[in-house]
Design a protein around this motif. Structure first.
Motif, short mmCIF file in Angstrom:
data_model
loop_
_atom_site.label_atom_id
_atom_site.label_comp_id
_atom_site.label_asym_id
_atom_site.label_seq_id
_atom_site.Cartn_x
_atom_site.Cartn_y
_atom_site.Cartn_z
N MET A 269 25.65 43.90 28.86
CA MET A 269 26.68 44.16 29.85
C MET A 269 28.00 43.57 29.35
SD MET A 269 26.77 43.09 33.89
CE MET A 269 25.01 43.21 33.88
N LEU A 270 29.04 44.37 29.37
CA LEU A 270 30.35 43.93 28.93
C LEU A 270 31.02 43.11 30.01
CD1 LEU A 270 31.59 47.31 27.41
CD2 LEU A 270 30.81 45.30 26.16
N PRO A 271 31.90 42.19 29.62
CA PRO A 271 32.63 41.42 30.64
C PRO A 271 33.55 42.35 31.42
CG PRO A 271 33.45 40.91 28.43
CD PRO A 271 32.26 41.81 28.27
N GLN A 272 33.70 42.05 32.68
CA GLN A 272 34.55 42.87 33.53
C GLN A 272 36.00 42.46 33.39
OE1 GLN A 272 31.16 41.87 36.04
NE2 GLN A 272 32.21 43.15 37.50
N SER A 273 36.83 43.44 33.05
CA SER A 273 38.25 43.14 32.89
C SER A 273 39.10 43.93 33.87
CB SER A 273 38.69 43.43 31.45
OG SER A 273 38.50 44.80 31.15
N LEU A 274 38.46 44.74 34.68
CA LEU A 274 39.20 45.50 35.69
C LEU A 274 39.43 44.61 36.90
CD1 LEU A 274 37.67 49.09 35.74
CD2 LEU A 274 39.86 48.35 34.81
N THR A 275 40.42 43.76 36.78
CA THR A 275 40.78 42.88 37.88
C THR A 275 42.25 43.07 38.17
OG1 THR A 275 41.39 41.04 36.46
CG2 THR A 275 39.07 41.15 37.16
N VAL A 276 42.64 42.71 39.36
CA VAL A 276 44.06 42.79 39.71
C VAL A 276 44.86 41.96 38.73
CG1 VAL A 276 45.77 42.22 41.47
CG2 VAL A 276 43.61 43.28 42.15
N GLU A 277 44.36 40.78 38.42
CA GLU A 277 45.08 39.90 37.50
C GLU A 277 45.23 40.53 36.12
OE1 GLU A 277 44.95 35.37 35.73
OE2 GLU A 277 43.61 35.92 37.36
N SER A 278 44.16 41.13 35.59
CA SER A 278 44.25 41.70 34.25
C SER A 278 45.08 42.98 34.22
CB SER A 278 42.85 41.98 33.69
OG SER A 278 42.23 43.04 34.38
N LEU A 279 45.07 43.74 35.31
CA LEU A 279 45.81 45.00 35.32
C LEU A 279 47.30 44.81 35.56
CD1 LEU A 279 43.32 47.28 37.28
CD2 LEU A 279 43.85 47.36 34.84
N ILE A 280 47.66 43.93 36.49
CA ILE A 280 49.09 43.80 36.81
C ILE A 280 49.59 42.37 36.85
CG2 ILE A 280 49.22 45.99 38.03
CD1 ILE A 280 49.06 44.55 40.64
N GLY A 281 48.71 41.41 36.64
CA GLY A 281 49.09 40.00 36.76
C GLY A 281 50.19 39.55 35.84
N ARG A 282 50.21 40.06 34.62
CA ARG A 282 51.24 39.58 33.69
C ARG A 282 52.63 40.08 34.04
NH1 ARG A 282 52.16 42.64 28.53
NH2 ARG A 282 51.33 44.71 28.88
N TYR A 283 52.71 41.03 34.95
CA TYR A 283 54.00 41.55 35.37
C TYR A 283 54.57 40.81 36.58
CZ TYR A 283 53.27 45.23 32.04
OH TYR A 283 53.07 45.90 30.86
N VAL A 284 53.82 39.85 37.05
CA VAL A 284 54.26 39.07 38.20
C VAL A 284 54.85 37.77 37.66
CG1 VAL A 284 53.52 37.91 40.32
CG2 VAL A 284 52.45 40.06 39.63
N ALA A 285 56.07 37.47 38.06
CA ALA A 285 56.74 36.26 37.58
C ALA A 285 55.97 35.02 38.05
CB ALA A 285 58.17 36.21 38.10
N ASP A 286 56.08 33.98 37.30
CA ASP A 286 55.51 32.67 37.61
C ASP A 286 53.98 32.68 37.57
OD1 ASP A 286 58.11 31.79 37.91
OD2 ASP A 286 58.07 31.99 40.08
#
Length: 153
Positions: A1-18
């Motif tokens: 089983m592959l690690p799950q990377s479909l998370t809100v943080e992984s999808l758009i988290g880096r675009y949120v400041a701070d």
């Protein structure tokens, strides 16, 4: 089983400041401020969806997104509107829920793309452009999770 990377943080988290918001009130601020238009490309890469599939599932016009992406070349702070940001967040939350339910990103994405008899032959992805449709997809995922738990008990 592959690690799950479909998370809100992984999808758009880096675009949120701070920092990535945790509470709903934190997300309200992000929605009101809008996310950079580049987040669309990031999400398409992470999910292997085409831009057309993604923006259609969000109820957006692809030409509008293309214009904004073009504008962002000279104006890097070009953002999605609050409504578009909210729709993208809804998509990310549902993708994360699907990944959790199926315990596999590939299975989750395949389920989102496949016509579903529970949804009268509609693809879950095609129902995400409305609150009611998205709610129906979430309810279906919860039923699948409950059924899966019941069979394991």
């Amino acid at each position: 089983m592959l690690p799950q990377s479909l998370t809100v943080e992984s999808l758009i988290g880096r675009y949120v400041a701070d920092k990535v918001p945790i509470s709903p009130i934190d997300w309200v601020t992000v929605i009101r401020n809008g996310l950079p238009v580049q987040v669309i490309e990031s999400v398409t890469k992470a999910t292997n969806l085409t831009q057309a599939e993604l923006v259609r599932s969000l109820g957006m016009a692809e030409r509008t997104i293309l214009r904004r992406k073009k504008a962002s070349a000279s104006k890097p702070d070009t953002k999605l509107t609050p409504d578009e940001t909210a729709r993208l967040l809804r998509f990310a939350r549902i993708a994360e829920a699907a990944s959790r339910t199926f315990e596999d990103d590939e299975l989750a994405l395949a389920w989102l793309r496949q016509p579903n008899s529970t949804m009268v032959g509609n693809r879950p992805l095609d129902l995400l452009d409305t609150d009611l449709g998205a709610g129906f997809v979430v309810d279906t995922l919860e039923q699948i999770a409950a059924s899966h738990q019941a069979t394991q008990s």
